[in-house]
Design a protein around this motif. Sequence first.
Motif, PDB file in Angstrom:
ATOM      1  N   ARG A  20      75.153  68.679  -6.579  1.00 29.02           N
ATOM      2  CA  ARG A  20      75.308  69.534  -7.322  1.00 29.02           C
ATOM      3  C   ARG A  20      74.962  69.221  -8.546  1.00 29.02           C
ATOM      4  O   ARG A  20      74.589  70.042  -9.939  1.00 29.02           O
ATOM      5  N   PHE A  21      74.788  67.326  -9.031  1.00 28.56           N
ATOM      6  CA  PHE A  21      74.157  67.468 -10.552  1.00 28.56           C
ATOM      7  C   PHE A  21      72.889  68.111 -10.221  1.00 28.56           C
ATOM      8  O   PHE A  21      72.409  68.387 -11.345  1.00 28.56           O
ATOM      9  N   TYR A  22      71.895  68.279  -9.606  1.00 28.72           N
ATOM     10  CA  TYR A  22      70.552  68.700  -9.296  1.00 28.72           C
ATOM     11  C   TYR A  22      70.656  70.223  -9.683  1.00 28.72           C
ATOM     12  O   TYR A  22      69.750  70.469 -10.439  1.00 28.72           O
ATOM     13  N   ASP A  23      71.314  70.626  -9.205  1.00 34.44           N
ATOM     14  CA  ASP A  23      72.100  71.605  -9.510  1.00 34.44           C
ATOM     15  C   ASP A  23      71.630  72.061 -11.030  1.00 34.44           C
ATOM     16  O   ASP A  23      71.148  73.242 -11.497  1.00 34.44           O
ATOM     17  N   LYS A  50      62.766  69.447  -0.365  1.00 32.37           N
ATOM     18  CA  LYS A  50      62.016  68.461   0.143  1.00 32.37           C
ATOM     19  C   LYS A  50      60.842  67.944  -0.456  1.00 32.37           C
ATOM     20  O   LYS A  50      61.085  66.959  -0.714  1.00 32.37           O
ATOM     21  N   THR A  51      60.757  68.834  -1.545  1.00 34.52           N
ATOM     22  CA  THR A  51      59.097  68.917  -1.914  1.00 34.52           C
ATOM     23  C   THR A  51      59.764  68.037  -3.646  1.00 34.52           C
ATOM     24  O   THR A  51      58.744  67.117  -4.227  1.00 34.52           O
ATOM     25  N   ILE A  52      60.863  68.242  -3.812  1.00 36.82           N
ATOM     26  CA  ILE A  52      61.508  68.173  -4.990  1.00 36.82           C
ATOM     27  C   ILE A  52      62.636  66.169  -4.752  1.00 36.82           C
ATOM     28  O   ILE A  52      61.667  65.377  -5.636  1.00 36.82           O
ATOM     29  N   CYS A  53      62.813  66.041  -3.526  1.00 36.88           N
ATOM     30  CA  CYS A  53      62.624  64.816  -3.155  1.00 36.88           C
ATOM     31  C   CYS A  53      61.371  63.716  -2.858  1.00 36.88           C
ATOM     32  O   CYS A  53      61.397  62.902  -3.085  1.00 36.88           O
ATOM     33  N   CYS A  54      59.891  64.375  -2.262  1.00 35.11           N
ATOM     34  CA  CYS A  54      59.068  63.905  -2.719  1.00 35.11           C
ATOM     35  C   CYS A  54      58.934  63.400  -3.959  1.00 35.11           C
ATOM     36  O   CYS A  54      58.168  62.564  -4.052  1.00 35.11           O
ATOM     37  N   LEU A  55      58.570  64.597  -4.537  1.00 36.98           N
ATOM     38  CA  LEU A  55      58.716  64.354  -6.347  1.00 36.98           C
ATOM     39  C   LEU A  55      59.585  63.015  -6.920  1.00 36.98           C
ATOM     40  O   LEU A  55      59.056  62.080  -7.292  1.00 36.98           O
ATOM     41  N   LYS A  56      60.556  63.168  -7.012  1.00 39.56           N
ATOM     42  CA  LYS A  56      61.826  62.047  -7.251  1.00 39.56           C
ATOM     43  C   LYS A  56      61.649  60.967  -6.072  1.00 39.56           C
ATOM     44  O   LYS A  56      60.906  59.495  -7.071  1.00 39.56           O
ATOM     45  N   ASP A  57      61.140  60.716  -5.045  1.00 36.22           N
ATOM     46  CA  ASP A  57      60.701  59.371  -4.892  1.00 36.22           C
ATOM     47  C   ASP A  57      59.593  59.250  -5.279  1.00 36.22           C
ATOM     48  O   ASP A  57      59.346  57.717  -4.246  1.00 36.22           O
ATOM     49  N   THR A  58      58.711  59.465  -5.876  1.00 39.60           N
ATOM     50  CA  THR A  58      57.203  59.166  -6.468  1.00 39.60           C
ATOM     51  C   THR A  58      57.539  58.493  -7.661  1.00 39.60           C
ATOM     52  O   THR A  58      56.303  58.464  -8.362  1.00 39.60           O
ATOM     53  N   GLY A  59      58.633  59.147  -7.796  1.00 40.19           N
ATOM     54  CA  GLY A  59      58.498  58.105 -10.092  1.00 40.19           C
ATOM     55  C   GLY A  59      59.174  59.811 -11.045  1.00 40.19           C
ATOM     56  O   GLY A  59      58.798  59.633 -12.754  1.00 40.19           O
ATOM     57  N   ILE A  62      63.301  63.749 -13.759  1.00 38.51           N
ATOM     58  CA  ILE A  62      64.172  65.203 -13.475  1.00 38.51           C
ATOM     59  C   ILE A  62      63.394  66.214 -13.932  1.00 38.51           C
ATOM     60  O   ILE A  62      63.189  66.904 -13.417  1.00 38.51           O
ATOM     61  N   ALA A  63      63.480  66.326 -15.893  1.00 38.04           N
ATOM     62  CA  ALA A  63      62.918  66.899 -16.049  1.00 38.04           C
ATOM     63  C   ALA A  63      61.118  67.078 -16.077  1.00 38.04           C
ATOM     64  O   ALA A  63      61.194  69.001 -16.205  1.00 38.04           O
ATOM     65  N   ASP A  64      60.531  66.544 -15.497  1.00 39.26           N
ATOM     66  CA  ASP A  64      59.383  67.196 -14.834  1.00 39.26           C
ATOM     67  C   ASP A  64      58.791  67.956 -13.945  1.00 39.26           C
ATOM     68  O   ASP A  64      58.773  69.373 -13.528  1.00 39.26           O
ATOM     69  N   ILE A  65      60.428  67.226 -12.824  1.00 41.68           N
ATOM     70  CA  ILE A  65      60.684  67.866 -12.185  1.00 41.68           C
ATOM     71  C   ILE A  65      61.179  69.903 -12.023  1.00 41.68           C
ATOM     72  O   ILE A  65      60.674  70.440 -11.684  1.00 41.68           O
ATOM     73  N   ARG A  66      62.232  69.517 -13.214  1.00 38.22           N
ATOM     74  CA  ARG A  66      62.029  71.424 -13.020  1.00 38.22           C
ATOM     75  C   ARG A  66      60.898  71.501 -13.651  1.00 38.22           C
ATOM     76  O   ARG A  66      61.289  73.351 -13.580  1.00 38.22           O
ATOM     77  N   GLN A  67      60.049  71.687 -14.420  1.00 36.90           N
ATOM     78  CA  GLN A  67      59.429  71.957 -14.676  1.00 36.90           C
ATOM     79  C   GLN A  67      58.506  72.712 -13.526  1.00 36.90           C
ATOM     80  O   GLN A  67      58.078  74.152 -13.567  1.00 36.90           O
ATOM     81  N   TYR A  68      58.217  72.070 -12.681  1.00 32.77           N
ATOM     82  CA  TYR A  68      57.053  72.342 -12.243  1.00 32.77           C
ATOM     83  C   TYR A  68      58.403  73.171 -10.890  1.00 32.77           C
ATOM     84  O   TYR A  68      57.508  74.366 -10.543  1.00 32.77           O
ATOM     85  N   THR A  84      47.684  71.365 -11.695  1.00 28.81           N
ATOM     86  CA  THR A  84      47.175  70.281 -12.275  1.00 28.81           C
ATOM     87  C   THR A  84      48.081  69.178 -12.860  1.00 28.81           C
ATOM     88  O   THR A  84      48.391  68.597 -12.967  1.00 28.81           O
ATOM     89  N   MET A  85      49.943  70.103 -12.377  1.00 34.25           N
ATOM     90  CA  MET A  85      51.093  69.079 -12.613  1.00 34.25           C
ATOM     91  C   MET A  85      50.897  68.168 -11.343  1.00 34.25           C
ATOM     92  O   MET A  85      51.061  67.153 -11.599  1.00 34.25           O
ATOM     93  N   LEU A  86      50.470  68.735  -9.925  1.00 35.02           N
ATOM     94  CA  LEU A  86      50.040  68.007  -8.938  1.00 35.02           C
ATOM     95  C   LEU A  86      49.474  66.692  -9.044  1.00 35.02           C
ATOM     96  O   LEU A  86      49.444  65.593  -8.961  1.00 35.02           O
ATOM     97  N   GLN A  87      48.333  67.383  -9.386  1.00 34.74           N
ATOM     98  CA  GLN A  87      47.362  66.544  -9.306  1.00 34.74           C
ATOM     99  C   GLN A  87      46.970  65.279 -10.559  1.00 34.74           C
ATOM    100  O   GLN A  87      47.417  63.976 -10.560  1.00 34.74           O
TER     101      GLN A  87
END
Lengths: 146, 146
Positions: A20-23, A50-59, A62-68, A84-87
Amino acid sequence: MRYSIKQVAAKTGLSAYTLRFYDKAGLLPFVARDASGYRAFTEGDLLLLKTICCLKDTGMAIADIRQYINLVMAGPKTAKQRATMLQQHRETVVAKQKALAENLHEIDYKLAIYAAPDAENLVAQEWAAASADKQANALSNPFHAR
Amino acid sequence: MRYSIKQVAAKTGLSAYTLRFYDKAGLLPFVARDASGYRAFTEGDLLLLKTICCLKDTGMAIADIRQYINLVMAGPKTAKQRATMLQQHRETVVAKQKALAENLHEIDYKLAIYAAPDAENLVAQEWAAASADKQANALSNPFHAR
DNA sequence: GCTTGCCTTAGAGTGTACTCTAAGGTTTAA
DNA sequence: TTAAACCTTAGAGTACACTCTAAGGCAAGC
């Protein structure tokens, strides 16, 4: 197949609170609601999560994940921007790996001393050196003899 | 050689604030004071600080680092206890490495799609699948045509 | 129809690790 | 002797990512 928030929590290991927090944080704009206003996750949603968790777990913050996620929601035309972002993120992850490996090496070095048969003697030598260091600098010595 | 807090900050990359914070937190009981009450770091102190940074950078909590430092301050007799602590920590670091490597693999998989010459087409296929998923479950579809 | 067990929201509270401010003491150099 | 550039402390403030509480709605079984 639809999944309730509790089911998704069980599947992902995240708590329902966290989902819910992520939402709220704008990470899950793709999750639909059923007739009662309950969140209804699809299989496709789980892939994105799953992608969100992958990005989160690699540090990634949250603001950047939102951008993605915003790029994802904006459609296929943003593929190059996502690349570009993922690279960039990839490079921070590789740097993290490198730092972690170096620190592990350091830990192993320490462990080799502590695990040696004459560990106490080796450590006593470190102790004596630190003690001499204090005396040479005319400082109070917390490494008093024991 | 004695080092002031500012010099140690420059050497380690930690801020002077952080060093004082670590001292307050009980991580630096070995740092002596000069005649004016200023912290005076020795070379030996820097070695211990390096270990602290190594543990911190591999994710050990400050409370646990304090426990390790307490063992160090208690003398060579605690060598085996230190070995146990470091061995346990080592395993969490190896687990971290494993998770990081898996997530990097996932990122590379995504990147392969986004960096492909026909990235937009590949992404459009993902998009269509997610869209079909919503429709199959009779849910509102945020992946509307673009 | 009522209990149980889901779900919802807004918003408050928690834990961790800093990061900074305020008030004041020390050292050095003009 | 005074200004600049250090240093000290206690304690307040910040950033981040949750984590929980309160109040209430929905759905299934007895």
